[in-house]
Scaffold this active site. Structure first.
Site, PDB file in Angstrom:
ATOM      1  N   GLU A 131      67.432  95.811  -6.121  1.00  0.00           N
ATOM      2  CA  GLU A 131      67.125  95.996  -4.703  1.00  0.00           C
ATOM      3  C   GLU A 131      66.838  94.588  -4.183  1.00  0.00           C
ATOM      4  O   GLU A 131      65.933  93.922  -4.678  1.00  0.00           O
ATOM      5  CB  GLU A 131      65.899  96.901  -4.586  1.00  0.00           C
ATOM      6  CG  GLU A 131      65.659  97.496  -3.243  1.00  0.00           C
ATOM      7  CD  GLU A 131      66.739  98.479  -2.798  1.00  0.00           C
ATOM      8  OE1 GLU A 131      66.788  98.737  -1.603  1.00  0.00           O
ATOM      9  OE2 GLU A 131      67.547  98.964  -3.618  1.00  0.00           O
ATOM     10  N   ASP A 180      56.719  94.697   5.411  1.00  0.00           N
ATOM     11  CA  ASP A 180      56.347  93.924   4.227  1.00  0.00           C
ATOM     12  C   ASP A 180      54.939  93.361   4.324  1.00  0.00           C
ATOM     13  O   ASP A 180      54.516  92.875   5.364  1.00  0.00           O
ATOM     14  CB  ASP A 180      57.338  92.777   4.008  1.00  0.00           C
ATOM     15  CG  ASP A 180      58.709  93.292   3.617  1.00  0.00           C
ATOM     16  OD1 ASP A 180      58.746  94.264   2.851  1.00  0.00           O
ATOM     17  OD2 ASP A 180      59.714  92.747   4.085  1.00  0.00           O
TER      18      ASP A 180
END
Length: 268
Positions: free
Chosen positions: A49, A60
């Site tokens: 990924e 994030d």
């Protein structure tokens, strides 16, 4: 897309789950990024990924934001990321490669052009973190046109309608979110909800991989025990990179150890 089907078939035959590491492309530099990815694969990663660094990553936490900053400091651009992807695919013809990214980068040169580039360099799937399912139609259409699996996030509070939609339109795998919030190893993933996995299976969804807060082997075992097909770990890996930027040999040793232990937890 077929690479995911092959992978899950092979793992099922061996009674293993998938361990999928996440890293930012180009962190801490393009050359070192390739070394890191080779190391992850050699240590047992079942799929990759990969992030394309973005200046405003809403989903994030600080660890992965810092990885993007290191990549930017090394001069990494989306164009360089595609060169790295082409190189990974050339060296590793069978491993599934997924991108985890933000819509702005997809829009930049047009949605169709983006998926065409993905197909050219051998990317298998794309997950766009800031596009909710109900806004995903143009992205999924372009993805399928170019043979790329559109990946959808299944949140812990997904209702039945959303589960059916994800099952119907997702390909490759389903990203099962451990919890709401931002990424980060310090935010431990709650155990995946068995009923979500059961429902996804009932609706013939692509296999579920649990992500967010997966940082130790026991969590991988728990994901599999709840019925997920595997687990994705990002922040814990990126932290190893961050702590060892000045000592690349030690970095690769620690990455090997971490991935080996996480992969071992997928074997029943």
């Amino acid at each position: 897309m077929e690479r995911y089907q092959q992978l899950f078939k092979q793992l099922a035959a061996k009674k293993e789950g998938a361990f999928v590491p996440f890293v930012q492309l180009g962190d801490p530099s393009p050359a070192m990024s390739l070394n890191i990815i080779d190391t992850l694969i050699a240590a047992g990663a079942d799929a990759l990924e990969l992030g394309i660094p973005f200046s405003d990553p809403l989903a994030d936490g600080p660890t992965i934001q810092n990885a993007a900053l290191r990549a930017f400091a090394a001069g990494v651009t989306p164009g360089i990321c595609f060169e790295i992807l082409a190189e990974i695919r050339q060296k590793h013809p069978t491993i599934p490669i997924g991108l985890l990214m933000y819509a702005n980068l997809v829009f930049h040169n047009g949605i169709d052009h983006f998926y065409q580039r993905c197909a050219e360099v051998g990317v298998d799937s794309v997950l766009i973190a800031d596009v909710p399912f109900e806004e995903s139609a143009p992205f999924r259409a372009a993805a399928l046109r170019h043979g790329i699996a559109p990946i959808f996030i299944c949140p812990p509070n997904a209702d039945d309608d959303l589960l059916r939609e994800i099952a119907s339109h997702g390909r490759g795998y389903t990203y099962l979110l451990s919890r709401a919030g931002v990424t980060g190893a310090e935010n431990h993933g709650q155990l995946p909800l068995n009923h979500l996995v059961d429902k996804l299976r009932e609706y013939n969804a692509a296999p579920a991989l649990q992500g967010f807060g997966i940082s130790e082997p026991a969590q991988v075992k728990a994901s599999l025990a709840a019925g997920a097909a595997g687990a994705i770990s990002g922040s814990a890996i990126v932290k190893i990179i961050e702590k060892n930027v000045a000592q690349p040999v030690e970095m690769l040793v620690q990455l090997t150890r971490f991935v080996t232990e996480m992969k071992a937890a997928t074997r029943s």
